[in-house]
Design a protein around this motif. Structure first.
Motif, short mmCIF file in Angstrom:
data_model
loop_
_atom_site.label_atom_id
_atom_site.label_comp_id
_atom_site.label_asym_id
_atom_site.label_seq_id
_atom_site.Cartn_x
_atom_site.Cartn_y
_atom_site.Cartn_z
N SER A 117 -8.26 1.56 84.92
CA SER A 117 -7.01 1.93 84.25
C SER A 117 -7.29 2.84 83.05
CB SER A 117 -6.27 0.68 83.80
OG SER A 117 -7.02 0.02 82.80
N TYR A 118 -8.46 2.67 82.42
CA TYR A 118 -8.79 3.51 81.27
C TYR A 118 -8.91 4.97 81.71
CZ TYR A 118 -9.56 -0.67 78.59
OH TYR A 118 -9.37 -1.85 77.93
N ARG A 134 -7.59 6.37 84.31
CA ARG A 134 -6.29 6.94 84.67
C ARG A 134 -5.50 7.27 83.41
NH1 ARG A 134 -6.74 3.30 89.20
NH2 ARG A 134 -5.74 1.68 87.97
N GLU A 140 2.68 9.27 77.11
CA GLU A 140 3.28 8.44 76.06
C GLU A 140 4.51 7.70 76.59
OE1 GLU A 140 3.44 7.54 72.67
OE2 GLU A 140 1.35 8.11 72.35
N ALA A 141 5.34 8.43 77.32
CA ALA A 141 6.58 7.83 77.81
C ALA A 141 6.30 6.70 78.79
CB ALA A 141 7.45 8.89 78.46
N MET A 142 5.14 6.73 79.44
CA MET A 142 4.79 5.66 80.38
C MET A 142 4.02 4.56 79.67
SD MET A 142 6.26 6.43 83.03
CE MET A 142 7.44 7.63 82.43
N GLY A 143 4.02 4.57 78.36
CA GLY A 143 3.41 3.48 77.60
C GLY A 143 1.92 3.66 77.34
N VAL A 144 1.37 4.83 77.64
CA VAL A 144 -0.04 5.08 77.32
C VAL A 144 -0.13 5.45 75.85
CG1 VAL A 144 -2.06 6.52 77.77
CG2 VAL A 144 -0.54 5.88 79.66
N SER A 151 4.95 5.44 72.93
CA SER A 151 4.31 4.44 73.78
C SER A 151 4.75 3.03 73.42
CB SER A 151 2.79 4.57 73.72
OG SER A 151 2.34 4.45 72.39
N ALA A 188 8.12 2.51 74.88
CA ALA A 188 8.00 2.26 76.32
C ALA A 188 7.62 0.81 76.57
CB ALA A 188 6.96 3.20 76.92
N SER A 189 6.70 0.28 75.74
CA SER A 189 6.28 -1.09 76.02
C SER A 189 7.36 -2.09 75.61
CB SER A 189 4.95 -1.40 75.34
OG SER A 189 5.11 -1.34 73.94
N LYS A 212 0.56 3.84 89.28
CA LYS A 212 -0.38 2.88 88.71
C LYS A 212 -0.51 3.05 87.18
CE LYS A 212 -3.95 1.71 92.09
NZ LYS A 212 -5.29 2.17 92.50
N VAL A 213 -0.56 4.30 86.74
CA VAL A 213 -0.68 4.55 85.29
C VAL A 213 0.42 3.83 84.55
CG1 VAL A 213 -0.53 6.28 83.48
CG2 VAL A 213 -1.82 6.77 85.54
N HIS A 261 0.00 -0.02 84.20
CA HIS A 261 -1.05 -0.60 83.35
C HIS A 261 -0.52 -1.33 82.15
CE1 HIS A 261 -3.79 2.74 84.90
NE2 HIS A 261 -3.80 1.69 85.69
N MET A 262 0.56 -0.75 81.60
CA MET A 262 1.07 -1.27 80.35
C MET A 262 1.37 -2.76 80.47
SD MET A 262 4.06 0.51 78.42
CE MET A 262 5.20 -0.19 79.58
N GLN A 279 -6.23 -4.25 81.14
CA GLN A 279 -7.61 -4.50 81.58
C GLN A 279 -8.52 -4.45 80.36
OE1 GLN A 279 -8.49 -1.46 84.45
NE2 GLN A 279 -7.35 -2.46 86.09
N ILE A 338 -2.21 -4.45 90.77
CA ILE A 338 -1.52 -3.23 90.35
C ILE A 338 -1.18 -2.38 91.56
CG2 ILE A 338 -1.85 -1.04 89.14
CD1 ILE A 338 -3.47 -2.50 87.05
N ALA A 348 8.77 5.54 86.43
CA ALA A 348 9.45 4.96 85.27
C ALA A 348 9.70 3.47 85.48
CB ALA A 348 10.75 5.70 85.01
N THR A 351 6.98 0.65 84.75
CA THR A 351 6.73 0.08 83.42
C THR A 351 7.61 -1.14 83.17
OG1 THR A 351 8.44 1.40 82.34
CG2 THR A 351 6.26 2.40 82.52
#
Lengths: 353, 322, 253
Positions: free
Chosen positions: B186-187, B189, B202-206, C73, C76-77, C100-101, C104-105, C109, C128, C165, C168
């Motif tokens: 995951s890191y 990705r 950012e919008a996907m929570g990264v 971010s 988003a969370s 998958k990206v 993760h949130m 991991q 996941i 989207a 998440t």
């Protein structure tokens, strides 16, 4: 107090040399959004051209140490360096941008010439090598090897690094790796203004830099080409749609920037006559820092940035540890970018989402 | 294959090669092999920032220097004490303990330097980031130049030789496996999502800042380890080995091979190191050739020699257009 | 108080006021439309809610928690996810990896697990992947999971953005012109899809859209803005008859 004023003068003359180089960085960045790492080496090239021009026997015997010889050397080196700038643009940066021809022929020709020098050590072997190289390159191109259209600016940045390495090492091969000593092309006298003791070289460096900056400002602000340059740097695609021959403007920008760098190279060589093929590396980087500091893309910004860096260095050497000299520009850079990322005169940009 | 079997076989193979390699290929080639290994570590680790995370750093030489000097000074000044404490061990084990201590210190110091540089500078983008990392690298070099205890401008001599083929290539393996595993988790990705589109990431929570700093720190740690191995092989360090041109050469390695590919970084490191050695007799002309080659590769094959091709599974394409 | 509360928000760009003292309130389960002529400030509202821009004045709350000072971010969370007007997929990743990206949130991991590739990581990866495939199935993208997202046709890319989207696990989903560039048939399918997402995932949806047919057909409540200010609020029927709205769209006087 006198020493302080003396230092200020030194700082300004050092700074105006940086400013001359920084202008080239900032203009190229303006039109291509490229850190032209090779620019510092054009400065070196300019100094060497000046050296060779001043050592032409005819010039030496006729003009000697005089204003006329200084003007001849200066203008000659500027024109030759402008040519180098155009070559770099044409054969290194343009192929990924516009359709060009003879790129392979050019580079293979250079390789051939270098190989010829290595093998034969004579003028004829160099020419022969170049001819063979050009022929091979032309055949390869005729066979259909074409440049790839560049999508990322990263590739361009790496090309710039490559050109820079090329000029440094090519310079070592062509000019020799040992340092040379730049001849005195203007007479030295001391000027006493009140308590200040100025040597004429510094005053000339300062005046010539200022004059060149004024000329540049006039070109950029008041000529048609200058207007086109500003349009290209505002928006290259739009400028192209408006009928501006952007490739020609970009080439002109390189020529102008390179000529200024060459002038900087000669002026600095008047103050510090030791020249060698790697002399452009550090001043080049510091001038780039100056350009960023002033806000990259901004012409007055580059001038101010150059002055600040030059002044800071001279002060640090005069009043502190001279061994830290090379780090000062970068410390200033880091601080400025963290406090004001767009630089002093730069404009921030909002990314559209 | 069980993981421990793999590592056991690898250790045995490396040990066997270490004992015979120098006799087989001669001292000069042996040295090139070592240099290749160190450059692989540097290139693969730099690729984590520049290739996968899409941040353009040209200050890798700075972290390399921090590691080299940290490890060398620890071993130089603390060596006798460590040897004293481990006097009951045979000589070879003492050397191993010393080197591991040096490597560990180098990784920590370079990691901290990476963190300190990363936090402020990663707010910047593209060219600005590039020039700031270059600046930091130069600042580090000038600082070293001014510290007398580690030789300053004279260079740091008298460093014990501790590393060899075995250690260098053990670290090469560890680096490659670590980076490979990391980019396929995951890191990885998250890193790649930042390279592809920072705003979408950012919008996907990264948490883009966190991941950028992370890739910077991990990459710096490996650079530091490479520095430690370098110093303990050459027994002498000089600030000029860590000029920004060193960073340039590392960039060239990962770009020639193809950004964002581990195999590409390895290929680039091998090619560049070997080519520069092979043509050493040509003097400046070899570098002329080399730089022209670089320019031509970038003009005619900007995705690098390997491009998006990968030997191992998941393929990662070249970075997106900016 | 609703699930998403925008209160008195103002955003300026230099001299331009893009959003002016805007109020907006979404209740749990709403299918809420935000419309307005070009340049009315709709996308700016999205960017304020998701933290891409910071508000100059006013506040935004999600489920009672202030979010307008957080970074994207964290927002988003906390449970807001979005799609983009100009598709922003991760172009070098496969369809599956894109989802998958985003997943993760919700499934952290450890870095050591990631480096050593432990069994624990393997099972998490599998989980996941399962979740992601499930989502792709809903959006009819599972057959192309291993293709590069970049190579999908336009309509599929839009659907993939929505799938991403949703991965998440948001409380509120923001869709920025999901029907842009779609043909009538595709738009019709999209409308069905949006409704079923809301019902199946029990989430709240805020929609910005130019296609009136889609907005009127799918939204239960509509807010119209012009020059950054609210000019009307109501059901689709009320909005259609509102003279102010007609004037804004047809460009009165």
């Amino acid at each position: 107090m006198e020493t302080f004023l003396q230092q200020v003068i030194n700082g300004i003359s050092q700074g105006s040399a940086y400013a001359l180089i920084a202008l080239g960085y900032t203009m190229v960045y303006g039109v291509l959004r490229l850190i032209n790492f090779a620019h510092g080496d054009v400065y070196m090239f300019g100094a060497f051209m000046g050296y060779y021009l001043a050592n032409i026997p005819w010039i030496e015997s006729r003009l000697g140490t005089s204003a006329a010889s200084a003007v001849f050397v200066m203008l000659g080196a500027m024109i030759l360096s402008a040519g180098l700038g155009i070559l770099i643009e044409q054969f290194a940066y343009r192929p990924g941008r516009s359709a060009t021809r003879f790129t392979l022929a050019f580079w293979f020709g250079v390789l051939g010439a270098g190989g010829g020098q290595l093998v034969g050590q004579t003028f004829a072997s160099v020419v022969l090598g170049a001819v063979v190289g050009i022929a091979v390159g032309a055949v390869l191109e005729w066979l259909g090897i074409r440049p790839v259209r560049q999508e990322s600016r990263l590739a361009l940045l790496i090309i710039a690094i490559g050109v820079s390495l090329f000029l440094e090492n090519g310079g070592q091969q062509a000019f020799g790796a040992d340092p040379k000593f730049f001849p005195q092309i203007i007479p030295t006298t001391s000027l006493n203004i009140g308590p200040l003791n100025l040597d004429s070289q510094r005053v000339i460096v300062l005046l010539v830099s200022l004059a060149l900056m004024v000329v540049l400002t006039v070109i950029v602000q008041y000529t048609k080409t200058g207007k086109a340059m500003r349009a290209v740097s505002f928006n290259l695609d739009a400028a192209k749609l408006m009928g501006i021959n952007t490739d020609r403007i970009i080439a002109f920008t390189f020529a102008l920037g390179s000529a200024l760098a060459a002038a900087g190279g000669i002026l600095v060589s008047l103050l510090y006559p030791r020249i060698d093929p790697l002399m452009g590396v550090m001043p080049g980087l510091k001038a780039f820092v100056a350009a960023v500091l002033g806000g990259i893309g901004s012409i007055p910004g580059a001038m101010i940035g150059g002055l600040i860096i030059g002044m800071a260095e001279v002060m640090a050497v005069g009043y502190g540890q001279s061994t830290y000299r090379d780090a000062i520009a970068f410390v200033i850079l880091v601080l400025i970018l963290l406090l004001r990322p767009a630089g002093i005169m730069g404009k921030g940009m909002i990314e559209k989402v | 294959m069980k993981k421990w079997v793999f590592w056991l076989v690898a250790l045995a193979a490396l040990a066997a090669m270490e004992s015979s390699l120098r006799g087989l290929i001669g001292a000069y080639n042996y040295q090139i092999v070592i240099l290749v290994g160190i450059n692989i570590i540097l290139a693969v680790s730099l690729n984590l920032i520049n290739g996968y995370t899409g941040q353009f750093s040209i200050g890798h030489a700075g972290f390399y220097a921090v590691g080299a000097y940290t490890s060398a000074s620890l071993v130089f000044y603390g060596g006798p004490a460590i040897r004293g404490a481990t006097a009951f061990l045979p000589q070879i084990a003492q050397n191993a303990v010393l080197l591991l201590a040096g490597i560990f210190a180098a990784a920590i110091a370079a990691g901290i330097a990476g963190w300190a540089v990363g936090i402020p500078s990663l707010r910047l983008r593209g060219d600005y980031l590039a020039i700031v990392t270059l600046g930091f690298g130069e600042i580090i070099r000038v600082l070293i130049l001014n510290i007398d205890a580690i030789g300053g401008s004279r260079g740091f001599s008298g460093i014990p030789q501790l590393s060899n083929f075995f250690w260098v290539y053990l670290v090469v393996l560890i680096t490659v496996v670590t980076v490979h595993n990391l980019v396929n988790s995951s890191y990885g990705r998250a890193f790649i999502s930042i390279r592809d589109d920072e705003i979408a990431a950012e919008a996907m929570g990264v948490d883009t800042t966190r991941y950028k700093v992370m890739s910077f720190v991990i990459s710096s740690m490996f650079a530091g380890i490479a520095g430690s191995l370098f110093g303990h092989y050459t027994m002498y360090l000089h600030p000029n080995s860590f000029l920004f041109t060193t960073s340039f050469y590392l960039i060239i390695m990962i770009v020639i091979g193809g950004l964002g590919s581990i195999e590409g970084a390895i290929l680039g490191a091998v090619l560049v190191t070997v080519l520069l050695e092979v043509f050493r007799e040509f003097g400046a002309f070899r570098l002329v050739n080399f730089s022209i080659l670089l320019v031509l590769i970038m003009i005619y094959r900007p995705q690098g020699l390997l491009g998006a091709w990968t030997l191992f599974r998941p393929r990662k394409a070249a970075p997106a257009a900016k | 108080m609703g699930i998403l509360d925008v209160r008195n928000c103002t955003k300026r760009f230099g001299g331009l006021i893009a959003v002016k003292a805007l109020d907006m309130c979404l209740n749990q389960g709403d299918l809420y439309g935000l419309i307005g002529p070009n340049g009315a400030g709709k996308t700016t509202v999205f960017n304020l809610i998701t933290g891409v821009y910071k508000t100059d004045e006013g506040s935004i709350e999600l489920d009672g928690r202030t979010i307008h000072r957080s970074k994207p971010s964290s927002i988003a969370s906390l449970g807001i996810s979005r799609t983009f007007q100009n598709i922003r997929l991760f172009r070098s990743m496969t369809v599956l990896e894109n989802v998958k990206v985003a997943r993760h949130m919700r499934k952290k991991q450890g870095i050591v697990d990631a480096i050593v590739h432990t069994r624990h990581l393997k099972s998490e990866e599998d989980e996941i992947e399962r979740d992601a495939m499930q989502l792709l199935k809903i959006f009819n993208l599972d057959a192309r999971a291993d293709e590069l997202a970049f190579n999908l046709p336009y309509g599929s890319q839009r659907r993939l953005e929505i799938a991403r989207a949703l991965a998440t696990a948001p409380k509120v989903l923001l869709l920025d012109e999901p029907a842009a560039g779609m043909n009538p048939q595709e738009s019709l399918e999209l409308m069905r899809l949006i409704r079923s997402i809301r019902d199946e995932f029990h989430i709240t949806i805020l929609l910005v859209e130019h296609n009136m047919k889609v907005v009127m057909g799918v939204c239960e409540k509509i807010q119209v803005i012009d020059y950054g200010e609210t000019i009307a609020l109501g059901t689709p029927r009320e909005i259609q008859g509102n003279p102010k709205v007609i004037e804004a769209y047809l460009g009165g006087a």
